[in-house]
Scaffold this motif. Sequence first.
Motif, PDB file in Angstrom:
ATOM      1  N   ARG A  19      -9.139  -8.269   7.976  1.00 14.85           N
ATOM      2  CA  ARG A  19      -8.188  -9.373   8.143  1.00 14.85           C
ATOM      3  C   ARG A  19      -8.898 -10.604   8.699  1.00 14.85           C
ATOM      4  NH1 ARG A  19      -2.598  -8.539   8.289  1.00 14.85           N
ATOM      5  NH2 ARG A  19      -1.955  -6.409   7.778  1.00 14.85           N
ATOM      6  N   ASP A  20      -9.731 -10.398   9.685  1.00  7.17           N
ATOM      7  CA  ASP A  20     -10.440 -11.524  10.309  1.00  7.17           C
ATOM      8  C   ASP A  20     -11.303 -12.250   9.281  1.00  7.17           C
ATOM      9  OD1 ASP A  20     -11.527 -13.218  12.332  1.00  7.17           O
ATOM     10  OD2 ASP A  20     -13.239 -11.863  12.522  1.00  7.17           O
ATOM     11  N   LEU A  21     -12.060 -11.492   8.507  1.00  6.24           N
ATOM     12  CA  LEU A  21     -12.957 -12.111   7.527  1.00  6.24           C
ATOM     13  C   LEU A  21     -12.188 -12.844   6.432  1.00  6.24           C
ATOM     14  CD1 LEU A  21     -15.568  -9.225   7.133  1.00  6.24           C
ATOM     15  CD2 LEU A  21     -16.008 -11.479   8.136  1.00  6.24           C
ATOM     16  N   SER A  22     -11.156 -12.222   5.901  1.00  3.17           N
ATOM     17  CA  SER A  22     -10.408 -12.852   4.809  1.00  3.17           C
ATOM     18  C   SER A  22      -9.660 -14.086   5.293  1.00  3.17           C
ATOM     19  CB  SER A  22      -9.456 -11.843   4.165  1.00  3.17           C
ATOM     20  OG  SER A  22      -8.628 -11.240   5.130  1.00  3.17           O
ATOM     21  N   GLU A  23      -9.082 -14.026   6.482  1.00  7.56           N
ATOM     22  CA  GLU A  23      -8.385 -15.196   7.033  1.00  7.56           C
ATOM     23  C   GLU A  23      -9.369 -16.324   7.337  1.00  7.56           C
ATOM     24  OE1 GLU A  23      -6.280 -13.678  10.372  1.00  7.56           O
ATOM     25  OE2 GLU A  23      -4.794 -12.605   9.135  1.00  7.56           O
ATOM     26  N   THR A  24     -10.540 -15.968   7.878  1.00  6.29           N
ATOM     27  CA  THR A  24     -11.563 -16.978   8.151  1.00  6.29           C
ATOM     28  C   THR A  24     -11.993 -17.662   6.870  1.00  6.29           C
ATOM     29  OG1 THR A  24     -12.376 -15.795  10.100  1.00  6.29           O
ATOM     30  CG2 THR A  24     -13.899 -17.345   9.044  1.00  6.29           C
ATOM     31  N   LEU A 137     -13.446 -10.011  -2.303  1.00  5.08           N
ATOM     32  CA  LEU A 137     -13.029  -8.818  -1.581  1.00  5.08           C
ATOM     33  C   LEU A 137     -13.765  -8.752  -0.246  1.00  5.08           C
ATOM     34  CD1 LEU A 137     -13.296  -6.215  -4.501  1.00  5.08           C
ATOM     35  CD2 LEU A 137     -11.416  -7.790  -3.983  1.00  5.08           C
ATOM     36  N   PHE A 138     -13.021  -8.592   0.826  1.00  4.99           N
ATOM     37  CA  PHE A 138     -13.609  -8.426   2.155  1.00  4.99           C
ATOM     38  C   PHE A 138     -13.393  -6.976   2.572  1.00  4.99           C
ATOM     39  CE2 PHE A 138     -12.903 -12.923   1.758  1.00  4.99           C
ATOM     40  CZ  PHE A 138     -14.081 -13.451   2.275  1.00  4.99           C
ATOM     41  N   VAL A 174     -18.069  -9.661  -3.379  1.00  2.00           N
ATOM     42  CA  VAL A 174     -17.778  -8.694  -2.321  1.00  2.00           C
ATOM     43  C   VAL A 174     -18.551  -9.043  -1.057  1.00  2.00           C
ATOM     44  CG1 VAL A 174     -17.995  -6.273  -1.610  1.00  2.00           C
ATOM     45  CG2 VAL A 174     -17.248  -6.830  -3.929  1.00  2.00           C
ATOM     46  N   ILE A 175     -17.821  -9.132   0.054  1.00  2.00           N
ATOM     47  CA  ILE A 175     -18.425  -9.278   1.373  1.00  2.00           C
ATOM     48  C   ILE A 175     -18.117  -8.003   2.138  1.00  2.00           C
ATOM     49  CG2 ILE A 175     -18.472 -10.577   3.536  1.00  2.00           C
ATOM     50  CD1 ILE A 175     -19.474 -12.271   1.299  1.00  2.00           C
ATOM     51  N   ARG A 176     -19.158  -7.309   2.558  1.00  2.00           N
ATOM     52  CA  ARG A 176     -18.976  -6.049   3.277  1.00  2.00           C
ATOM     53  C   ARG A 176     -19.300  -6.202   4.760  1.00  2.00           C
ATOM     54  NH1 ARG A 176     -19.298  -0.740   0.894  1.00  2.00           N
ATOM     55  NH2 ARG A 176     -19.435  -0.790  -1.393  1.00  2.00           N
ATOM     56  N   ALA A 177     -18.497  -5.552   5.588  1.00  2.00           N
ATOM     57  CA  ALA A 177     -18.844  -5.329   6.990  1.00  2.00           C
ATOM     58  C   ALA A 177     -18.799  -3.817   7.169  1.00  2.00           C
ATOM     59  CB  ALA A 177     -17.855  -6.025   7.914  1.00  2.00           C
ATOM     60  N   GLU A 178     -19.951  -3.199   7.219  1.00  2.00           N
ATOM     61  CA  GLU A 178     -19.995  -1.740   7.288  1.00  2.00           C
ATOM     62  C   GLU A 178     -20.851  -1.274   8.457  1.00  2.00           C
ATOM     63  OE1 GLU A 178     -21.540  -0.213   3.616  1.00  2.00           O
ATOM     64  OE2 GLU A 178     -23.213  -1.609   3.562  1.00  2.00           O
ATOM     65  N   GLY A 179     -20.680  -0.026   8.822  1.00  2.37           N
ATOM     66  CA  GLY A 179     -21.343   0.494  10.013  1.00  2.37           C
ATOM     67  C   GLY A 179     -20.615   0.111  11.292  1.00  2.37           C
ATOM     68  N   LEU A 180     -19.325  -0.180  11.166  1.00  5.92           N
ATOM     69  CA  LEU A 180     -18.554  -0.671  12.308  1.00  5.92           C
ATOM     70  C   LEU A 180     -18.288   0.410  13.350  1.00  5.92           C
ATOM     71  CD1 LEU A 180     -15.984  -2.832  10.313  1.00  5.92           C
ATOM     72  CD2 LEU A 180     -17.881  -3.671  11.722  1.00  5.92           C
ATOM     73  N   ALA A 181     -18.417   1.674  12.957  1.00  7.61           N
ATOM     74  CA  ALA A 181     -18.184   2.770  13.894  1.00  7.61           C
ATOM     75  C   ALA A 181     -19.476   3.419  14.364  1.00  7.61           C
ATOM     76  CB  ALA A 181     -17.277   3.820  13.243  1.00  7.61           C
ATOM     77  N   LEU A 182     -20.594   2.759  14.132  1.00  3.89           N
ATOM     78  CA  LEU A 182     -21.897   3.339  14.458  1.00  3.89           C
ATOM     79  C   LEU A 182     -22.496   2.749  15.732  1.00  3.89           C
ATOM     80  CD1 LEU A 182     -23.438   3.524  10.862  1.00  3.89           C
ATOM     81  CD2 LEU A 182     -22.103   5.252  12.104  1.00  3.89           C
ATOM     82  N   GLY A 183     -21.646   2.347  16.660  1.00  4.82           N
ATOM     83  CA  GLY A 183     -22.109   1.801  17.928  1.00  4.82           C
ATOM     84  C   GLY A 183     -21.911   0.299  18.017  1.00  4.82           C
ATOM     85  N   ALA A 188     -21.609  -5.211  15.942  1.00  2.24           N
ATOM     86  CA  ALA A 188     -21.824  -6.640  16.185  1.00  2.24           C
ATOM     87  C   ALA A 188     -22.656  -7.262  15.071  1.00  2.24           C
ATOM     88  CB  ALA A 188     -22.502  -6.843  17.534  1.00  2.24           C
ATOM     89  N   LYS A 189     -23.697  -6.556  14.644  1.00  3.65           N
ATOM     90  CA  LYS A 189     -24.545  -7.070  13.568  1.00  3.65           C
ATOM     91  C   LYS A 189     -23.767  -7.142  12.251  1.00  3.65           C
ATOM     92  CE  LYS A 189     -29.025  -6.470  11.290  1.00  3.65           C
ATOM     93  NZ  LYS A 189     -28.487  -6.807   9.957  1.00  3.65           N
ATOM     94  N   ALA A 190     -22.963  -6.116  11.978  1.00  6.59           N
ATOM     95  CA  ALA A 190     -22.191  -6.105  10.728  1.00  6.59           C
ATOM     96  C   ALA A 190     -21.222  -7.277  10.691  1.00  6.59           C
ATOM     97  CB  ALA A 190     -21.437  -4.791  10.598  1.00  6.59           C
ATOM     98  N   LYS A 191     -20.545  -7.525  11.780  1.00  3.56           N
ATOM     99  CA  LYS A 191     -19.585  -8.632  11.840  1.00  3.56           C
ATOM    100  C   LYS A 191     -20.291  -9.979  11.713  1.00  3.56           C
ATOM    101  CE  LYS A 191     -16.370  -6.097  14.827  1.00  3.56           C
ATOM    102  NZ  LYS A 191     -15.774  -6.035  16.186  1.00  3.56           N
ATOM    103  N   ALA A 192     -21.407 -10.146  12.424  1.00  4.49           N
ATOM    104  CA  ALA A 192     -22.141 -11.412  12.373  1.00  4.49           C
ATOM    105  C   ALA A 192     -22.661 -11.688  10.970  1.00  4.49           C
ATOM    106  CB  ALA A 192     -23.284 -11.399  13.380  1.00  4.49           C
ATOM    107  N   ASP A 193     -23.239 -10.655  10.341  1.00  2.00           N
ATOM    108  CA  ASP A 193     -23.765 -10.833   8.981  1.00  2.00           C
ATOM    109  C   ASP A 193     -22.646 -11.175   7.991  1.00  2.00           C
ATOM    110  OD1 ASP A 193     -26.253 -10.263   9.949  1.00  2.00           O
ATOM    111  OD2 ASP A 193     -26.359  -8.216   9.131  1.00  2.00           O
ATOM    112  N   ALA A 194     -21.510 -10.485   8.119  1.00  2.00           N
ATOM    113  CA  ALA A 194     -20.397 -10.737   7.212  1.00  2.00           C
ATOM    114  C   ALA A 194     -19.830 -12.128   7.415  1.00  2.00           C
ATOM    115  CB  ALA A 194     -19.323  -9.668   7.402  1.00  2.00           C
ATOM    116  N   HIS A 195     -19.726 -12.568   8.669  1.00  5.64           N
ATOM    117  CA  HIS A 195     -19.215 -13.912   8.930  1.00  5.64           C
ATOM    118  C   HIS A 195     -20.163 -14.986   8.399  1.00  5.64           C
ATOM    119  CE1 HIS A 195     -15.421 -13.835  11.077  1.00  5.64           C
ATOM    120  NE2 HIS A 195     -15.808 -12.718  11.688  1.00  5.64           N
TER     121      HIS A 195
END
Length: 203
Positions: A19-24, A137-138, A174-183, A188-195
């Motif tokens: 939601r954050d990525l698509s709204e941004t 697609l986010f 396609v913009i992916r934010a993956e590895g969000l449950a891996l610490g 943080a890196k996944a979110k920053a890269d996706a943003h």
Amino acid sequence: MTHILLIQSSSNLASSVSRDLSETYVNDYKATHPDTTVTERDLVSSPIPHLGVDLLGGFFGKPEALTEAQKAALALSNTLVDEMMAASLIVIGVPMYNFSIPSALKAWIDHVVRAGRTFHYTAEGPSGLVTGKKAVLFLAAGGVYSNGPYKPYDFQETYLRAILGFIGITDVTVIRAEGLALGEESAAKAKADAHARTAALAV
């Protein structure tokens, strides 16, 4: 002028990354394209019914023989198809649930993938009718599915590309934010890269 159809499908209304990525993206796009208009369809806050007997009867029944329930189900499907047809850019926020997409998004897909409206049959096979549009697609996922040992488990991007392509939408980013449950560091890196990719895409 661009008209965006924004589809949200995450059940996490508080801290959803998709939601954050698509709204941004939509907000950034509107900032650089001021004449942009947006229709938002939140499939969680305002869920649509899953494919059931009334909608199926509306699809295949004779118009003069439809019940009131079938007419109502078909009217909602027509509205959703019309929203998609009116958009030049379709933006979808999608978390991965059990290796695939949320059932709320599948319900929307079952309303809009329709013979005679969004695809038709030809002598060469089915052909999409939703042409000249772009989709972004986010995708958010707790694990890593774009590569590595869990790539065969990705029924998120693969399914969405297939079903969108089936109705004629082949220009898909396609913009992916993956590895969000891996610490925390991985998230943080996944979110920053996706943003960063999202910001570059909205220019």
